[in-house]
Design an enzyme around this catalytic site. Structure first.
Site, PDB file in Angstrom:
ATOM      1  N   SER A   1       0.833  -1.193   0.000  1.00  0.00           N
ATOM      2  CA  SER A   1       0.000   0.000   0.000  1.00  0.00           C
ATOM      3  C   SER A   1       0.878   1.258   0.000  1.00  0.00           C
ATOM      4  O   SER A   1       1.634   1.479  -0.944  1.00  0.00           O
ATOM      5  CB  SER A   1      -0.961  -0.040   1.195  1.00  0.00           C
ATOM      6  OG  SER A   1      -1.961   0.938   1.096  1.00  0.00           O
TER       7      SER A   1
ATOM      8  N   HIS B   1      -8.211  -5.134  -0.065  1.00  0.00           N
ATOM      9  CA  HIS B   1      -6.992  -4.343   0.097  1.00  0.00           C
ATOM     10  C   HIS B   1      -5.937  -5.076   0.920  1.00  0.00           C
ATOM     11  O   HIS B   1      -4.748  -4.971   0.630  1.00  0.00           O
ATOM     12  CB  HIS B   1      -7.322  -3.004   0.765  1.00  0.00           C
ATOM     13  CG  HIS B   1      -6.139  -2.095   0.892  1.00  0.00           C
ATOM     14  ND1 HIS B   1      -5.452  -1.601  -0.200  1.00  0.00           N
ATOM     15  CD2 HIS B   1      -5.494  -1.591   1.985  1.00  0.00           C
ATOM     16  CE1 HIS B   1      -4.459  -0.837   0.207  1.00  0.00           C
ATOM     17  NE2 HIS B   1      -4.452  -0.814   1.514  1.00  0.00           N
TER      18      HIS B   1
ATOM     19  N   ASP C   1     -10.464  -4.191  -3.974  1.00  0.00           N
ATOM     20  CA  ASP C   1      -9.772  -3.237  -3.107  1.00  0.00           C
ATOM     21  C   ASP C   1     -10.469  -1.883  -3.216  1.00  0.00           C
ATOM     22  O   ASP C   1     -10.509  -1.282  -4.290  1.00  0.00           O
ATOM     23  CB  ASP C   1      -8.314  -3.131  -3.558  1.00  0.00           C
ATOM     24  CG  ASP C   1      -7.452  -2.287  -2.631  1.00  0.00           C
ATOM     25  OD1 ASP C   1      -8.003  -1.412  -1.933  1.00  0.00           O
ATOM     26  OD2 ASP C   1      -6.233  -2.498  -2.619  1.00  0.00           O
TER      27      ASP C   1
END
Length: 250
Positions: free
Chosen positions: A102, A227, A197
């Site tokens: 991320s 995610h 996500d």
């Protein structure tokens, strides 16, 4: 393999907490996400794999995250980039396989651009390049954006507790934009992205894949993935992908 731990001292007196499993190079370096720490599910899965497979593996907490020091209001993308570059320069020897999750994907790309000669390969999980201004800022309410601009911060509560979003963070982040041009990374890149996500939509991650200059880039879309990508099958895929990336390092 035995895992050791310690702190990496920074010139300004701050300390980055780290854990390391000694093993064969290239070194796999875990670069965590927004408000996550090195004890998370994916980081732990890689630690177990490193122990079992004999990898050299380093994980750490960003400034103002986990066991590292630092005041959250002073945290910026540039600071996290600088810290990762320092770890590459001063702690890790030999080639590095960066595994960025991320926000850690953004930070990893910035470090890879700065130290191309040290990066052997990269694995990016739902990479959130430019998320501050492209994803987070638009998601805020008008009132929240007004508070940030006028008062300098807005307080939010999420799964990790209460923290402030600062004007300085958003303004500084624009200086590290990647998606407005080519991203000078030539090492092999593997991207794992969930189609479900919500924080980092797959089309946003695909923009990064399209801009990275490496000709050896594989974008894997997990149709039912979210995610976190932390289900058993996701973790198995992550470990296999990191193993593949290690094998691509000369």
């Amino acid at each position: 393999m035995t895992e050791t731990s310690g702190f990496f001292e920074r010139p300004d007196g701050e300390r980055l907490a780290w854990r390391r499993t000694g093993g064969r190079q290239p070194t796999v370096a875990w670069v965590g996400g927004w408000r996550s720490d090195m004890g998370g599910t994916k980081a732990e899965a890689l630690a177990q794999a490193a122990s079992e497979r004999g990898w050299d593996y380093l994980r750490y907490d960003h400034f103002a995250h986990g066991a590292s020091s630092g005041e959250w209001r002073r945290a910026t993308i540039g600071r996290w980039r600088e810290d990762l570059i320092a770890l590459i320069d001063e702690v890790i020897q030999g080639p590095v396989v960066l595994v960025g999750s991320s926000m850690g994907g953004w930070v990893s790309c910035l470090a890879a651009v700065a130290r191309p000669e040290r990066i052997g390969a990269m694995v990016l999980i739902a990479p959130a390049a430019d998320f501050a201004h492209d994803l987070m800022w638009p998601s805020l309410t008008d009132e929240a954006r007004r508070e940030i601009l006028e008062q300098g911060f807005h307080t939010v509560t999420d799964f990790e507790g209460t923290h402030d979003l600062t004007r300085d963070f958003f303004e500084e982040a624009r200086g590290w934009t990647l998606l407005n041009g080519p991203v000078a990374i030539s090492a092999p890149v593997r991207i794992l992205q969930g189609a479900e996500d919500e924080p980092v939509p797959w089309r946003h991650a695909l923009k990064l894949a399209e801009r990275i200059e490496s000709r050896d880039l594989v974008f894997s879309l997990i149709k039912d993935g979210d995610h976190r990508l932390s289900r058993p099958q996701d973790l198995a895929r992550l470990v296999a992908t990191v193993e593949e990336a290690r094998g691509l390092v000369p």
